[in-house]
Scaffold this motif. Structure first.
Motif, short mmCIF file in Angstrom:
data_model
loop_
_atom_site.label_atom_id
_atom_site.label_comp_id
_atom_site.label_asym_id
_atom_site.label_seq_id
_atom_site.Cartn_x
_atom_site.Cartn_y
_atom_site.Cartn_z
N ARG A 96 0.84 -1.20 0.00
CA ARG A 96 0.00 0.00 0.00
C ARG A 96 0.87 1.25 0.00
NH1 ARG A 96 -4.99 -0.28 4.11
NH2 ARG A 96 -4.70 1.96 3.94
N ALA A 97 0.41 2.27 -0.72
CA ALA A 97 1.15 3.54 -0.73
C ALA A 97 1.03 4.21 0.64
CB ALA A 97 0.59 4.44 -1.82
N PRO A 98 2.02 5.00 1.03
CA PRO A 98 1.96 5.66 2.35
C PRO A 98 0.93 6.80 2.36
CG PRO A 98 3.88 6.38 1.15
CD PRO A 98 3.24 5.33 0.31
N MET A 99 0.59 7.23 3.57
CA MET A 99 -0.29 8.40 3.70
C MET A 99 0.59 9.65 3.82
SD MET A 99 -3.10 7.45 6.55
CE MET A 99 -3.18 9.12 7.16
N PHE A 100 0.06 10.74 3.31
CA PHE A 100 0.80 12.00 3.45
C PHE A 100 0.11 12.87 4.50
CE2 PHE A 100 2.01 10.48 -0.70
CZ PHE A 100 3.37 10.72 -0.71
N VAL A 101 0.88 13.30 5.50
CA VAL A 101 0.32 14.19 6.53
C VAL A 101 1.27 15.39 6.65
CG1 VAL A 101 -0.54 14.34 8.90
CG2 VAL A 101 -0.56 12.13 7.72
N PRO A 102 1.06 16.40 5.81
CA PRO A 102 1.99 17.54 5.78
C PRO A 102 2.07 18.27 7.12
CG PRO A 102 0.35 17.72 4.00
CD PRO A 102 0.00 16.51 4.78
N GLU A 103 1.01 18.17 7.92
CA GLU A 103 1.01 18.84 9.24
C GLU A 103 2.13 18.29 10.12
OE1 GLU A 103 -1.71 17.31 7.93
OE2 GLU A 103 -2.64 19.15 7.19
N LEU A 104 2.66 17.12 9.75
CA LEU A 104 3.73 16.53 10.58
C LEU A 104 5.11 17.08 10.25
CD1 LEU A 104 2.68 12.76 10.72
CD2 LEU A 104 2.54 14.47 12.53
N GLU A 105 5.17 17.99 9.26
CA GLU A 105 6.50 18.50 8.86
C GLU A 105 7.24 19.15 10.04
OE1 GLU A 105 6.67 21.07 5.34
OE2 GLU A 105 8.40 22.06 6.26
N GLY A 106 6.54 20.05 10.74
CA GLY A 106 7.16 20.75 11.88
C GLY A 106 7.59 19.78 12.97
N PRO A 107 6.65 18.94 13.46
CA PRO A 107 7.05 17.97 14.50
C PRO A 107 8.17 17.03 14.03
CG PRO A 107 4.65 18.08 14.32
CD PRO A 107 5.20 18.97 13.25
N SER A 108 8.12 16.61 12.76
CA SER A 108 9.17 15.68 12.28
C SER A 108 10.53 16.36 12.34
CB SER A 108 8.93 15.27 10.82
OG SER A 108 7.68 14.72 10.69
N SER A 109 10.54 17.62 11.93
CA SER A 109 11.79 18.35 11.93
C SER A 109 12.34 18.46 13.38
CB SER A 109 11.53 19.73 11.33
OG SER A 109 12.66 20.48 11.35
N LYS A 110 11.42 18.69 14.33
CA LYS A 110 11.86 18.78 15.74
C LYS A 110 12.41 17.43 16.24
CE LYS A 110 9.04 22.56 17.37
NZ LYS A 110 7.61 22.82 17.49
N VAL A 111 11.71 16.35 15.85
CA VAL A 111 12.17 15.02 16.28
C VAL A 111 13.55 14.74 15.69
CG1 VAL A 111 11.72 12.52 16.09
CG2 VAL A 111 9.84 14.09 16.60
N LEU A 112 13.73 15.08 14.40
CA LEU A 112 15.02 14.83 13.77
C LEU A 112 16.12 15.62 14.48
CD1 LEU A 112 14.17 14.88 9.94
CD2 LEU A 112 14.72 12.91 11.37
N ASN A 113 15.82 16.89 14.79
CA ASN A 113 16.81 17.71 15.50
C ASN A 113 17.18 17.10 16.84
OD1 ASN A 113 17.03 19.59 13.54
ND2 ASN A 113 15.52 20.99 14.41
N ALA A 114 16.17 16.56 17.53
CA ALA A 114 16.44 15.98 18.86
C ALA A 114 17.25 14.69 18.75
CB ALA A 114 15.12 15.72 19.57
N LEU A 115 16.93 13.89 17.72
CA LEU A 115 17.61 12.57 17.62
C LEU A 115 18.97 12.66 16.93
CD1 LEU A 115 14.65 10.24 16.62
CD2 LEU A 115 15.81 10.35 18.82
N ALA A 116 19.15 13.70 16.09
CA ALA A 116 20.41 13.80 15.32
C ALA A 116 21.58 13.87 16.28
CB ALA A 116 20.36 15.03 14.43
N GLY A 117 22.61 13.12 15.97
CA GLY A 117 23.80 13.17 16.81
C GLY A 117 23.77 12.17 17.95
#
Ligand SMILES: NC(=O)c1ccc[n+]([C@@H]2O[C@H](COP(=O)([O-])OP(=O)(O)OC[C@H]3O[C@@H](n4cnc5c(N)ncnc54)[C@H](OP(=O)(O)O)[C@@H]3O)[C@@H](O)[C@H]2O)c1
Length: 390
Positions: free
Chosen positions: A283-304
């Motif tokens: 199945r193709a994935p779902m797109f939830v653009p509202e998650l862009e901000g939270p995803s970016s924050k999670v990436l910043n927190a996990l990076a490194g």
């Protein structure tokens, strides 16, 4: 006389070198970081084996390849005076492809991209003054366009000094272009700006997995934090290398700056994810653009952070701005001059994904069969013999 190519042990540089060796006849002066000629040959064989077998490599190495053991960040590449003079005297055009792509390290980008490019430009000026320089081609990047959103960027208006850059890589590459224009204004120049270079449209094999890893990770997610109709400008390495080699060798290219990209035909996230889902029967994935901000924050927190998750987060954090900017780079110039378009990513992304997964993101390198130093010594003799004839 030879073409000086920097970065031939890298992903794009090896493709350019093999293209020049297969389709053109000039010798290549290759600047390679290594302790000795033997190690340099071994390193070149690692990067060239995607393109040729060992007898072919051996034959090129003994005829058309001239290795210069140098580092861009050393004065005159760290070459002895006679070697540096030999490089100047035998180079009649330059393709500068080497760079630091370490977006996290200001120091590395400053040293390799700025100081290194200045060294290459100085060599170009010396060759120009000694016997003339046919062309200086610089491999840049579309990242020089700085912060963008929802745009189709044209070659001549991409650089805007009032815009901010995403990272030190983009900033230093932007200034490299400036150096080339300012210091080599009287030399025929070509600036090539590839977009995201991902995979080879002719075959699934690759030996560069950084971006592929990020792509495979995203392809496995059930939910993506993107707008489904955003376009992403991805170009296959074979189109990039062929364009650089062909336009560098052309007597009078029509333009100075070229986007090596998919441009207006860049595909949307929906098209790409559907192509992958169909190929995998998933199945193709779902797109939830509202998650862009939270995803970016999670990436910043996990990076490194340590481990696989931290590594993937660091990688995605670096590339995230280029995934959500919905910006593509007009490629009308290169398409007109090459007479063809780059293959769309949807056509070759699944074989690339499968190859990468099956090989656990590692290329199975073959050792160079000639383990003896004899051949390297022979090459050294041959290089000096050829030099005295040039
Ligand atoms: N990959 C992309 O998606 C992409 C997109 C747009 C533009 N570009 C541009 O394309 C060019 C090549 O990128 P790539 O992906 O092929 O990078 P790569 O695989 O990392 O290759 C970089 C090359 O530069 C050489 N290099 C680095 N530091 C050096 C130094 N101090 N002295 C001598 N050589 C040095 C490396 O040599 P070692 O093997 O010794 O490290 C290697 O041959 C770069 O100019 C980059 O800005 C790439």
């Amino acid at each position: 006389m030879a073409i000086l190519l920097t970065g031939s042990t890298g992903y794009i540089g090896a493709h350019i070198a093999s293209n020049l060796l297969a389709d053109h006849s000039e010798p290549l002066n290759l600047l390679v970081r290594a302790r000795d000629l033997r190690e340099a040959r071994g390193r070149l064989w690692r990067s060239f084996q995607l393109h040729m077998d060992s007898p072919q490599f051996e034959s090129f190495a003994n005829s058309r390849i001239h290795i210069f053991l140098g580092d861009l960040t050393d004065t005159r590449f760290g070459l002895a005076n006679d070697e540096y003079a030999r490089l100047v005297h035998t180079t009649d055009s330059i393709i500068h492809c080497a760079a630091s792509l370490n977006r996290k390290s200001e120091k590395s980008c400053l040293n390799v991209n700025l100081r290194g490019t200045l060294e290459v430009v100085q060599l170009a000026m010396r060759a120009r003054d000694h016997h003339g320089l046919r062309r200086f081609s610089h491999v840049s990047t579309v990242a020089v366009a700085g912060h963008r959103a929802n745009e189709v960027v044209q070659e001549d208006t991409a650089i805007d000094w009032n815009r901010s850059d995403y990272d030190p890589y983009a900033r230093t590459k932007k200034f490299c272009e400036h150096m080339v224009h300012e210091l080599l204004h009287d030399v025929p120049r070509a600036i090539f700006r590839p977009s995201i270079v991902l995979g080879d449209s002719r075959r699934p094999e690759t030996n560069q997995f950084e971006m592929v890893r990020a792509f495979v990770f995203l392809a496995g997610l059930p939910v993506l934090p993107f707008r489904p109709n955003d376009r992403i400008d991805i170009v296959p390495v074979d189109f990039v290398a062929d364009s650089v080699a062909t336009l560098h060798q052309k007597e009078k290219p029509d333009h100075v700056i070229y986007h090596l990209s998919s441009g207006r035909e860049s595909e949307t996230f929906t098209v790409l994810t559907e192509a992958l889902s169909q190929a995998q029967g998933k199945r193709a994935p779902m797109f939830v653009p509202e998650l862009e901000g939270p995803s970016s924050k999670v990436l910043n927190a996990l990076a490194g952070t340590a481990g696989k998750v931290g590594g993937t987060a660091t990688l995605l954090k670096v590339f995230f701005p280029y995934l959500v900017w919905n910006t593509v780079f007009d490629n009308a110039r290169v398409v007109a001059e090459m007479g063809r378009r780059p293959a769309p990513f949807s056509q070759y992304c699944y074989p690339l994904l499968r190859f990468s997964r099956e090989n656990n993101f590692a290329y199975q390198y073959r050792d160079w069969p000639d383990a003896s130093a004899t051949s390297a010594a022979a090459a050294e003799t041959q290089n000096s013999a050829q030099d005295s004839r040039r």
